[in-house]
Enzyme design. Structure first.
Site, PDB file in Angstrom:
ATOM      1  NE  ARG A  77      10.892 -23.764   7.428  1.00 24.34           N
ATOM      2  CZ  ARG A  77       9.920 -22.885   7.701  1.00 24.34           C
ATOM      3  NH1 ARG A  77       9.040 -23.141   8.666  1.00 24.34           N
ATOM      4  NH2 ARG A  77       9.797 -21.771   7.022  1.00 24.34           N
ATOM      5  CG  HIS A 125       3.683 -14.763   6.657  1.00 27.05           C
ATOM      6  ND1 HIS A 125       3.477 -15.546   5.535  1.00 27.05           N
ATOM      7  CD2 HIS A 125       2.520 -14.090   6.849  1.00 27.05           C
ATOM      8  CE1 HIS A 125       2.252 -15.343   5.066  1.00 27.05           C
ATOM      9  NE2 HIS A 125       1.654 -14.464   5.843  1.00 27.05           N
ATOM     10  CB  CYS A 133       8.092 -14.497  25.541  1.00 27.87           C
ATOM     11  SG  CYS A 133       7.340 -15.335  26.946  1.00 27.87           S
TER      12      CYS A 133
HETATM   13  C1  BJW Z   1       8.268 -20.870  -8.302  1.00 28.50           C
HETATM   14  C2  BJW Z   1       9.539 -21.408  -8.346  1.00 28.50           C
HETATM   15  C3  BJW Z   1      10.463 -20.703  -9.122  1.00 28.50           C
HETATM   16  C4  BJW Z   1       8.420 -22.690  -7.088  1.00 28.50           C
HETATM   17  N1  BJW Z   1      10.078 -19.596  -9.745  1.00 28.50           N
HETATM   18  N2  BJW Z   1       7.904 -19.788  -8.954  1.00 28.50           N
HETATM   19  C5  BJW Z   1      -9.603 -15.529   3.911  1.00 28.50           C
HETATM   20  C6  BJW Z   1     -10.096 -16.614   3.222  1.00 28.50           C
HETATM   21  C7  BJW Z   1      -9.771 -17.913   3.632  1.00 28.50           C
HETATM   22  C8  BJW Z   1      -8.949 -18.141   4.732  1.00 28.50           C
HETATM   23  C9  BJW Z   1      -8.471 -17.057   5.401  1.00 28.50           C
HETATM   24  C10 BJW Z   1      -8.790 -15.766   5.001  1.00 28.50           C
HETATM   25  N3  BJW Z   1      -8.159 -14.904   5.843  1.00 28.50           N
HETATM   26  C11 BJW Z   1      -7.436 -15.622   6.738  1.00 28.50           C
HETATM   27  C12 BJW Z   1      -7.617 -16.931   6.501  1.00 28.50           C
HETATM   28  C13 BJW Z   1      -6.991 -18.056   7.254  1.00 28.50           C
HETATM   29  C14 BJW Z   1      -5.557 -18.318   6.861  1.00 28.50           C
HETATM   30  C15 BJW Z   1      -5.493 -18.699   5.391  1.00 28.50           C
HETATM   31  O1  BJW Z   1      -5.150 -17.927   4.527  1.00 28.50           O
HETATM   32  N4  BJW Z   1      -5.770 -19.942   5.070  1.00 28.50           N
HETATM   33  C16 BJW Z   1      -5.715 -20.421   3.682  1.00 28.50           C
HETATM   34  C17 BJW Z   1      -4.714 -21.570   3.576  1.00 28.50           C
HETATM   35  C18 BJW Z   1      -7.090 -20.797   3.245  1.00 28.50           C
HETATM   36  N5  BJW Z   1      -4.718 -17.164   7.142  1.00 28.50           N
HETATM   37  C19 BJW Z   1      -4.234 -16.930   8.350  1.00 28.50           C
HETATM   38  O2  BJW Z   1      -4.481 -17.665   9.291  1.00 28.50           O
HETATM   39  C20 BJW Z   1      -3.378 -15.703   8.540  1.00 28.50           C
HETATM   40  N6  BJW Z   1      -3.855 -14.953   9.651  1.00 28.50           N
HETATM   41  C21 BJW Z   1      -4.917 -14.172   9.592  1.00 28.50           C
HETATM   42  O3  BJW Z   1      -5.486 -13.924   8.547  1.00 28.50           O
HETATM   43  O4  BJW Z   1      -5.325 -13.655  10.808  1.00 28.50           O
HETATM   44  C22 BJW Z   1      -6.656 -13.154  10.926  1.00 28.50           C
HETATM   45  C23 BJW Z   1      -7.609 -14.353  10.831  1.00 28.50           C
HETATM   46  C24 BJW Z   1      -7.365 -15.478  11.576  1.00 28.50           C
HETATM   47  C25 BJW Z   1      -8.242 -16.583  11.494  1.00 28.50           C
HETATM   48  C26 BJW Z   1      -9.341 -16.538  10.640  1.00 28.50           C
HETATM   49  C27 BJW Z   1      -9.566 -15.386   9.878  1.00 28.50           C
HETATM   50  C28 BJW Z   1      -8.695 -14.288   9.993  1.00 28.50           C
HETATM   51  C29 BJW Z   1      -1.943 -16.077   8.878  1.00 28.50           C
HETATM   52  C30 BJW Z   1      -1.243 -16.773   7.774  1.00 28.50           C
HETATM   53  C31 BJW Z   1       0.159 -17.176   8.241  1.00 28.50           C
HETATM   54  C32 BJW Z   1       0.879 -18.030   7.226  1.00 28.50           C
HETATM   55  N7  BJW Z   1       2.038 -18.587   7.832  1.00 28.50           N
HETATM   56  C33 BJW Z   1       2.958 -19.387   7.020  1.00 28.50           C
HETATM   57  C34 BJW Z   1       4.081 -19.924   7.935  1.00 28.50           C
HETATM   58  C35 BJW Z   1       5.069 -18.813   8.287  1.00 28.50           C
HETATM   59  C36 BJW Z   1       6.114 -19.293   9.231  1.00 28.50           C
HETATM   60  C37 BJW Z   1       7.059 -20.312   8.623  1.00 28.50           C
HETATM   61  O5  BJW Z   1       7.665 -20.089   7.563  1.00 28.50           O
HETATM   62  O6  BJW Z   1       7.232 -21.335   9.246  1.00 28.50           O
HETATM   63  O7  BJW Z   1       3.497 -18.609   5.962  1.00 28.50           O
HETATM   64  S1  BJW Z   1       2.147 -20.739   6.170  1.00 28.50           S
HETATM   65  C38 BJW Z   1       3.119 -20.630   4.706  1.00 28.50           C
HETATM   66  O8  BJW Z   1       2.305 -20.223   3.573  1.00 28.50           O
HETATM   67  C39 BJW Z   1       4.094 -19.470   4.962  1.00 28.50           C
HETATM   68  C40 BJW Z   1       4.134 -18.807   3.625  1.00 28.50           C
HETATM   69  O9  BJW Z   1       4.606 -17.489   3.772  1.00 28.50           O
HETATM   70  C41 BJW Z   1       2.712 -18.907   3.167  1.00 28.50           C
HETATM   71  C42 BJW Z   1       2.525 -18.731   1.696  1.00 28.50           C
HETATM   72  O10 BJW Z   1       3.194 -19.737   0.989  1.00 28.50           O
HETATM   73  P1  BJW Z   1       3.893 -19.380  -0.385  1.00 28.50           P
HETATM   74  O11 BJW Z   1       5.015 -18.430  -0.133  1.00 28.50           O
HETATM   75  O12 BJW Z   1       2.898 -18.949  -1.366  1.00 28.50           O
HETATM   76  O13 BJW Z   1       4.591 -20.778  -0.761  1.00 28.50           O
HETATM   77  P2  BJW Z   1       3.958 -22.073  -1.475  1.00 28.50           P
HETATM   78  O14 BJW Z   1       4.844 -23.206  -1.173  1.00 28.50           O
HETATM   79  O15 BJW Z   1       2.536 -22.226  -1.144  1.00 28.50           O
HETATM   80  O16 BJW Z   1       4.029 -21.738  -3.025  1.00 28.50           O
HETATM   81  C43 BJW Z   1       5.267 -21.608  -3.707  1.00 28.50           C
HETATM   82  C44 BJW Z   1       4.941 -21.195  -5.137  1.00 28.50           C
HETATM   83  O17 BJW Z   1       6.169 -20.926  -5.800  1.00 28.50           O
HETATM   84  C45 BJW Z   1       4.211 -22.257  -5.958  1.00 28.50           C
HETATM   85  O18 BJW Z   1       3.090 -21.636  -6.584  1.00 28.50           O
HETATM   86  C46 BJW Z   1       5.234 -22.710  -7.001  1.00 28.50           C
HETATM   87  O19 BJW Z   1       4.651 -23.006  -8.272  1.00 28.50           O
HETATM   88  C47 BJW Z   1       6.103 -21.496  -7.109  1.00 28.50           C
HETATM   89  N8  BJW Z   1       7.498 -21.749  -7.480  1.00 28.50           N
HETATM   90  N9  BJW Z   1       9.545 -22.584  -7.576  1.00 28.50           N
HETATM   91  C48 BJW Z   1       8.759 -19.205  -9.662  1.00 28.50           C
HETATM   92  N10 BJW Z   1      11.739 -21.166  -9.238  1.00 28.50           N
END
Ligand code: BJW
Length: 250
Positions: A77, A125, A133
């Protein structure tokens, strides 16, 4: 012009007018904002790397099980992102961000907003260009920047304790940095809050637009498709970020 296109022009004009009048404006971005730069999004078919789903690699469990394979994914990446340039969406956001009272929150780790000149970026993020570390040793609690591409054939190590280094990003199940999350929540106190290019399924980021709405902001989403946030926001604009964002700064 189709009726759908005409309706979108009206929506974009209204959003531009609300942005122009807003004293406090907050923009939150996701992977879709970088898609036109060539950075793959997480979900959908292009989110696959070899036989792995991105969601399965972005976890502390995956790293504990096989740090080599997780580092190979991040090295791949980093190489891709290094070859990408900010697109017109990043540039428009940088221009809006320079207005007094504006804030930009991103879930992206690619730093393309930084390269486009967005001041005061809130990176929920982390950054793919920073390492930490993995054992969180005393000398390695603060991430360090390492922009080498390619990195190294073996997983990098933190020179102080010689332990494994990890990407300084937030994986599933890990807490976001307290100060960063506090800054993001504070930015939900605004007149206009809009999201761009996020699937709105990953929390706590996905909750911010709802928080902004409950605090009285006009809320909008710009995305190619519907998301779970679409029914809740005041305006859901369907279209490409790189086409719509430049219209909002005119
Ligand atoms: C376009 C386009 C164009 C394309 N124009 N549009 C509450 C409820 C349920 C679950 C949880 C909750 N609270 C916490 C959780 C657990 C979990 C979670 O949310 N899970 C869900 C999946 C259900 N969250 C966590 O674990 C977080 N931590 C936390 O809350 O700690 C406390 C806790 C822990 C445990 C339990 C409870 C509480 C941490 C989340 C960390 C996310 N990390 C990542 C990886 C980062 C590192 C890396 O890059 O390698 O972050 S995962 C990945 O998803 C990355 C992104 O930032 C994130 C969001 O993705 P994003 O940006 O939305 O991308 P896509 O691909 O999903 O969507 C792209 C969109 O663009 C699409 O809609 C397309 O249509 C659109 N698009 N081209 C306009 N040209």
């Amino acid at each position: 012009m189709t009726s759908h296109e005409a309706a979108r022009i009206v929506e974009v004009r209204e959003l531009a007018s609300r942005i122009a009048r807003a004293r406090r404006l907050t923009i939150m971005t996701g992977a879709g904002v970088s898609a036109a730069s060539g950075v793959p999004t997480f979900r959908g078919p292009q989110g696959l790397w070899r036989e792995y789903r991105a969601e399965d690699l972005a976890t502390p469990e995956a790293f504990a099980r096989d740090p080599q394979v997780v580092w190979e994914w991040y090295a791949w990446r980093r190489e891709q992102i290094a070859a990408c340039q900010p697109n017109p969406a990043h540039e428009a956001i940088a221009s809006l961000a320079k207005r007094p009272g504006a804030a930009v929150i991103t879930q992206n780790v690619d730093d393309l907003h930084v390269r486009a000149g967005t001041p005061g970026l809130i990176r929920l993020h982390g950054s793919i260009w920073e390492l930490a570390c993995a054992a969180r040793c005393a000398a390695g609690t603060r991430p360090w920047r390492d922009e080498r591409v390619p990195l190294s054939p073996l997983p990098p190590r933190w020179p102080h304790c010689r332990g494994l280094a990890r990407p300084a990003v937030v994986w599933f199940g890990e807490s976001l940095d307290d100060a960063t999350l506090t800054a993001a929540v504070q930015a939900t106190a605004c007149d206009v809050f809009f999201t761009v290019g996020t699937s709105s399924i990953v929390y706590p980021a996905a909750g911010l637009v709802h928080e902004a709405k409950s605090r009285g902001a006009f809320t909008a989403e710009i995305n190619l498709e519907e998301t779970p946030a679409s029914p809740a926001v005041d305006m859901a604009v369907h279209g490409a970020a790189e086409q719509i964002l430049p219209l909002l700064t005119e």
